[in-house]
Motif scaffolding. Structure first.
Motif, short mmCIF file in Angstrom:
data_model
loop_
_atom_site.label_atom_id
_atom_site.label_comp_id
_atom_site.label_asym_id
_atom_site.label_seq_id
_atom_site.Cartn_x
_atom_site.Cartn_y
_atom_site.Cartn_z
N ILE A 307 0.86 -1.20 0.00
CA ILE A 307 0.00 0.00 0.00
C ILE A 307 0.90 1.25 0.00
O ILE A 307 0.81 2.09 0.91
N PRO A 308 1.75 1.38 -1.01
CA PRO A 308 2.69 2.50 -1.02
C PRO A 308 2.02 3.84 -1.32
O PRO A 308 0.92 3.89 -1.89
N VAL A 309 2.72 4.88 -0.95
CA VAL A 309 2.32 6.25 -1.24
C VAL A 309 3.32 6.84 -2.22
O VAL A 309 4.53 6.62 -2.08
N GLY A 310 2.83 7.55 -3.24
CA GLY A 310 3.69 8.15 -4.24
C GLY A 310 3.65 9.67 -4.17
O GLY A 310 2.58 10.27 -4.02
N THR A 311 4.81 10.30 -4.27
CA THR A 311 4.90 11.75 -4.24
C THR A 311 6.18 12.19 -4.94
O THR A 311 7.12 11.40 -5.10
N LEU A 312 6.22 13.43 -5.39
CA LEU A 312 7.44 13.94 -6.01
C LEU A 312 8.54 14.02 -4.98
O LEU A 312 9.68 13.61 -5.22
N SER A 313 8.22 14.52 -3.79
CA SER A 313 9.21 14.66 -2.73
C SER A 313 8.54 14.45 -1.39
O SER A 313 7.52 15.10 -1.10
N GLU A 314 9.09 13.58 -0.57
CA GLU A 314 8.52 13.37 0.76
C GLU A 314 8.61 14.64 1.60
O GLU A 314 7.77 14.88 2.47
N GLU A 315 9.60 15.47 1.31
CA GLU A 315 9.76 16.72 2.04
C GLU A 315 8.56 17.64 1.82
O GLU A 315 8.16 18.40 2.71
N ASP A 316 7.96 17.57 0.60
CA ASP A 316 6.79 18.40 0.31
C ASP A 316 5.62 18.07 1.24
O ASP A 316 4.75 18.92 1.49
N LEU A 317 5.57 16.83 1.74
CA LEU A 317 4.47 16.40 2.60
C LEU A 317 4.69 16.80 4.05
O LEU A 317 3.83 16.56 4.89
N GLN A 318 5.85 17.41 4.33
CA GLN A 318 6.19 17.74 5.71
C GLN A 318 6.53 19.21 5.92
O GLN A 318 6.44 19.71 7.04
N LYS A 319 6.94 19.89 4.86
CA LYS A 319 7.44 21.25 4.99
C LYS A 319 6.47 22.27 4.42
O LYS A 319 5.73 22.01 3.47
N LEU A 320 6.51 23.46 5.01
CA LEU A 320 5.65 24.55 4.59
C LEU A 320 6.49 25.72 4.09
O LEU A 320 7.64 25.91 4.50
#
Length: 353
Positions: A307-320
């Protein structure tokens, strides 16, 4: 101007709070890192193929003559990452709410100190609260998003009045699992309480969770059972019911409730049972027609890699992106990211709902 801060309910007096650090923030339901439940694939920025090779079948028959026996080869199938681009903006204008001045800082002068709070310890506390909320919302989207989300008034499962724009950017894991592990599938386990016609009639009977988990284990493919990383993800309703059974019965070494690092850990047949408190919160808060909930008891037996998650950058999901706009005299918090989730192999999942 809409603002990240609404102080209309505050009563001012001589001893009002004088710093944000003294404000008690409501806690989020889930601020766990994604890696606790999912593999995270980065660099996913557009429609990207995920290829699957089937298992080699039977090999080897008795030789007869010069031509070897031909065997069936590999069959390839595919799915696609198709990440959605999402964003949000929160604003804080110091001038719109002078009675909150003490909460943020005492300005040295009006221009520019009065308006700019970016970089201040006080605004840092607000940013931290937004970061926690962002984590919680990412978990929500991964499981509950639905491209065809609709309210109960239109044949869907969401409460009337829900802003579906927060839920319909891609298909989350529940939508995929319900499609790929339907009620007719051998790796589906029915939870009869879900069919109750009221909140009361949807309550789990005593020891029901033990039966649910046992049925899921029995329905699992041997390859799932052999995977050392397999785990159960369950609603709190199932975890609490199972925990009550453990306290009343002596089930042996594979069925435990232990505390590790201050955190309760449940196991069933040696596989960890992880409680998803956030699932219950979203089901009760948003998948609710006023009489009953939509599938209030859910469990998934699988692995992080399935059940993976895909994103360009994991940092985008954490940083503002936090900045002060001098023209608007406004402090701004921006978030933007790409996100998708995939249920990969059906045989590596058992679903109970």
């Amino acid at each position: 101007m809409s603002s990240i801060v609404n102080a209309d309910a505050l009563t001012l007096n001589a001893r009002e709070a004088d710093t944000v650090s003294k404000v008690i923030f409501e806690r989020v339901f889930n601020q766990s890192d994604l890696s606790e439940y999912h593999d995270v694939e980065t660099g996913v920025d557009m429609k990207t193929q995920i290829a699957f090779a089937g298992r080699i079948g039977l090999l080897g028959k008795a030789s007869a003559g010069c031509a070897p026996n031909e065997a069936a080869g590999l069959t390839f199938t595919e799915k696609f990452w198709d990440p959605a681009v999402e964003d949000f903006r929160l604003k804080h204008c110091q001038g719109d709410m002078p009675k909150l001045l003490k909460l943020f800082k005492s300005a040295k002068k009006m221009n520019p100190d009065f308006y700019d709070v970016v970089g201040s310890p006080e605004f840092g506390v607000v940013i931290a609260a937004v970061e926690d909320g962002m984590k919680e919302n990412i978990h929500r989207k991964i499981w509950f998003n639905d491209l065809t989300a609709a309210t109960t008034a239109n044949g869907g499962s969401f409460k009337v009045g829900t802003d579906l724009g927060y839920w319909n950017t891609f298909n989350g894991l529940f939508k995929q699992i319900f499609t790929e592990v339907p009620t007719t599938a051998p790796n589906y386990v029915a939870i009869s309480a879900n069919t109750g016609n009221s909140y009361v009639n949807q309550a789990l009977a005593a020891d029901a969770a033990l039966t649910i988990l046992g049925s899921m284990y029995a329905a699992a493919d041997s390859r799932l059972l052999q995977d050392p990383n397999a785990f159960f993800l369950v609603t709190r309703s199932i975890a609490d019911n199972y925990r009550a059974t453990l306290r009343n019965k002596n089930l042996g070494a594979g069925f435990l409730e232990v505390v590790e690092g201050g955190r309760t850990k449940l196991t069933f047949e040696g596989k960890e049972v992880k409680t998803r408190y956030d699932w219950d919160m979203y089901i009760q808060g948003y998948q609710n027609n006023g009489t009953k909930y939509n599938l209030p008891h859910r469990a998934v037996f699988t692995t992080k890699s399935n059940i993976p998650v895909g994103t360009l950058s994991e940092e985008d999901l954490q940083k503002l992106d936090v900045f002060y706009d001098k023209t608007l005299k406004t402090n701004i918090i921006d978030g933007v990211y790409t996100l998708d989730a995939k249920h990969l192999e059906k045989y590596m999942t058992v679903a109970a709902y």
